[in-house]
Design an enzyme around this catalytic site. Structure first.
Site, PDB file in Angstrom:
ATOM      1  N   ASP A 195       0.973  -2.634  -0.860  1.00  0.00           N
ATOM      2  CA  ASP A 195      -0.344  -2.432  -0.462  1.00  0.00           C
ATOM      3  C   ASP A 195      -0.208  -1.711   0.866  1.00  0.00           C
ATOM      4  O   ASP A 195      -0.602  -2.098   1.954  1.00  0.00           O
ATOM      5  CB  ASP A 195      -0.972  -3.791  -0.126  1.00  0.00           C
ATOM      6  N   ASP A 238       0.875  -1.052  -5.907  1.00  0.00           N
ATOM      7  CA  ASP A 238      -0.374  -0.973  -5.524  1.00  0.00           C
ATOM      8  C   ASP A 238      -0.532  -0.563  -4.052  1.00  0.00           C
ATOM      9  O   ASP A 238      -1.236  -0.824  -3.169  1.00  0.00           O
ATOM     10  CB  ASP A 238      -1.290  -2.317  -5.426  1.00  0.00           C
ATOM     11  N   ARG A 296      -3.561   1.352 -11.915  1.00  0.00           N
ATOM     12  CA  ARG A 296      -4.217   0.110 -12.573  1.00  0.00           C
ATOM     13  C   ARG A 296      -5.375  -0.020 -11.654  1.00  0.00           C
ATOM     14  O   ARG A 296      -5.642  -0.016 -10.878  1.00  0.00           O
ATOM     15  CB  ARG A 296      -3.079  -1.155 -12.666  1.00  0.00           C
ATOM     16  N   TRP A 317      -8.032  -2.244 -10.097  1.00  0.00           N
ATOM     17  CA  TRP A 317      -8.498  -3.382  -9.279  1.00  0.00           C
ATOM     18  C   TRP A 317      -9.874  -3.946  -9.643  1.00  0.00           C
ATOM     19  O   TRP A 317     -10.084  -5.242  -9.807  1.00  0.00           O
ATOM     20  CB  TRP A 317      -8.462  -3.215  -7.609  1.00  0.00           C
TER      21      TRP A 317
END
Length: 335
Positions: A166, A187, A248, A250
Site C-alpha cells: 500500500d 497493492d 487486481r 479493489w
C-alpha cells in the site's frame, strides 16, 4: 491491502474531506516563498512547520522549498490549505521518511487532502517494511502507506514513493504523476483516484515477499460503470524483482490501463487477477495497448482482459482524461 482495513480508513478520512470549493487563482500568482533547511539556514527546520505557516483557505500559490536531507517526520496538508507547491532538491537528495504501519488511514508518511497541491523532486518513504541497504526487512508485512493523495487537481513531478504494501494511496480526485518512481510489492498503487501516470518507473520489490508469492501493482476502486475514475499508465517502465500481477480489483468496476509501456518479465504471464470478483470479470476494465518488453505477451493473458476499441483507448490515454478545465497547463510547475 485488507478490504476491511481500507473501509475503516475511508470512514476515518471522510471526517476530514469537505467539499472542494476553492478554485485556483491565475497561473504565476503566489503569495509567499519559504525555505526549509534542517541546518537552520532557512525559514523553518521541518516541512510540517512550513505547511502550518500557510494561511487557512489560502488562495494563491505558496512555494515551500525543501533543502536536501533526510527528514524524519510525518507531513499532512489539510483540506483547508490548497495551492501549496512543495519543491525538493531532487528525489535522491530530499527524502521524507517515517515508519508508521497497520492502519492505512494513520500510517501515511505524507498526506494531502487539499486541492491544487503540486510536489516536485522529493521522495516520500514508509520505512516500516522497506529494505535497508539492500537487505530484506524482517518486520511482519502489513499496510504501511508512504503517501495519501486526496485532493483534486494535484500533480507530482519527479517524486519518489517508496514502500512495500500500500505504498501510494491514490485516494480521490484528479491527479497527474510525471516521471515519478513508485516502489512496492503488494497493492502498491491503490485507491479511487482519476489519475494519469506518465513516463513513470514502477519498481516491483518482489524479493521482499515470501518465496514464490506474486505481488500486485495496482488495486483500483471504481465502484460502478459510470464512475470517471481509473488509473492510466502511459509510457511507463515496469521492472524489478520477483513476480507481480499488473493489478487486481479493489472494487467491482476497477479500471486500469497500461498504454505504450515497457513491461519486463517481472509481470506474470496471466497479467491480471480477478481476486474477490471471480464470476464478474466482465465488469472489470483491465487493458493493455501498445505495450512491449518481455512481460508484454498478451497471448498468455487471462481471457477476460478487456479489448478496448482504438477510440476508447485514445480517450482514456490522453491528458483530457483528467484535464477538464485545463488545470494541468495552469499549474506553476517549478523549473
Amino acid at each position: 491491502m485488507g478490504t476491511h482495513r481500507i473501509f475503516i480508513g475511508l470512514i476515518a478520512l471522510c471526517c476530514f474531506c469537505l467539499p472542494h470549493l476553492i478554485e485556483a487563482k491565475p497561473f504565476g500568482v503566489y503569495q509567499q516563498q519559504v525555505f526549509v533547511d534542517q541546518s537552520g539556514h532557512g525559514n523553518f527546520t521541518t516541512i510540517q512547520k512550513a505547511i502550518d505557516s500557510v494561511p487557512i483557505n489560502n488562495r494563491h500559490w505558496f512555494f515551500i522549498n525543501v533543502k536536501a536531507g533526510l527528514y524524519r517526520e510525518k507531513i499532512k496538508i489539510p483540506y483547508e490549505k490548497p495551492f501549496i507547491v512543495l519543491v525538493g532538491a531532487g528525489k535522491r537528495l530530499t527524502r521524507v521518511e517515517w515508519d508508521d504501519h497497520y492502519s492505512v488511514a494513520q500510517s501515511p508518511t505524507f498526506s494531502t487532502l487539499a486541492d491544487n497541491t503540486v510536489v516536485k523532486s522529493i521522495t516520500f518513504a514508509n520505512s516500516y517494511n522497506f529494505p535497508s541497504k539492500g537487505k530484506m526487512n524482517k518486520n511482519p508485512r502489513t499496510p504501511a502507506v508512504a503517501a495519501l493523495i486526496g485532493g483534486d487537481k494535484s500533480a507530482f513531478y519527479s517524486v519518489g514513493f517508496a514502500g512495500i504494501q500500500d505504498t501510494l494511496w491514490d485516494f480521490d480526485g484528479r491527479h497527474y504523476f510525471h516521471r515519478c518512481t513508485i516502489q512496492g510489492a503488494v497493492d502498491f498503487i491503490f485507491g479511487t483516484g482519476q489519475s494519469i501516470y506518465q513516463s513513470c518507473v514502477i519498481q516491483v520489490l518482489g524479493g521482499q515477499l515470501e518465496p514464490g508469492l506474486a505481488g500486485y501493482i495496482t488495486a483500483q476502486g471504481r465502484t460502478n460503470p459510470y464512475d470517471a475514475n481509473g488509473f492510466i499508465f502511459i509510457n511507463c517502465l515496469v521492472y524489478g524483482t520477483g513476480m507481480a500481477f499488473l493489478g487486481r480489483p479493489w472494487r467491482g468496476y476497477s479500471r486500469v490501463i497500461f498504454y505504450n509501456s515497457n513491461l519486463t518479465d517481472v509481470v506474470v504471464p496471466e497479467g491480471w487477477d480477478a481476486w474477490n470478483f471471480v464470476g464478474h470479470e466482465n465488469q472489470l476494465v483491465f487493458a493493455e495497448h501498445g505495450c512491449f518488453g518481455s512481460g508484454a505477451n498478451i497471448g498468455r493473458r487471462v481471457k477476460w482482459v478487456k479489448k478496448l476499441s482504438e477510440s476508447a483507448i485514445q480517450n482514456l490515454a490522453d491528458l483530457s482524461f483528467i484535464n477538464r478545465g485545463g488545470w494541468v497547463e495552469d499549474l506553476p510547475i517549478p523549473a
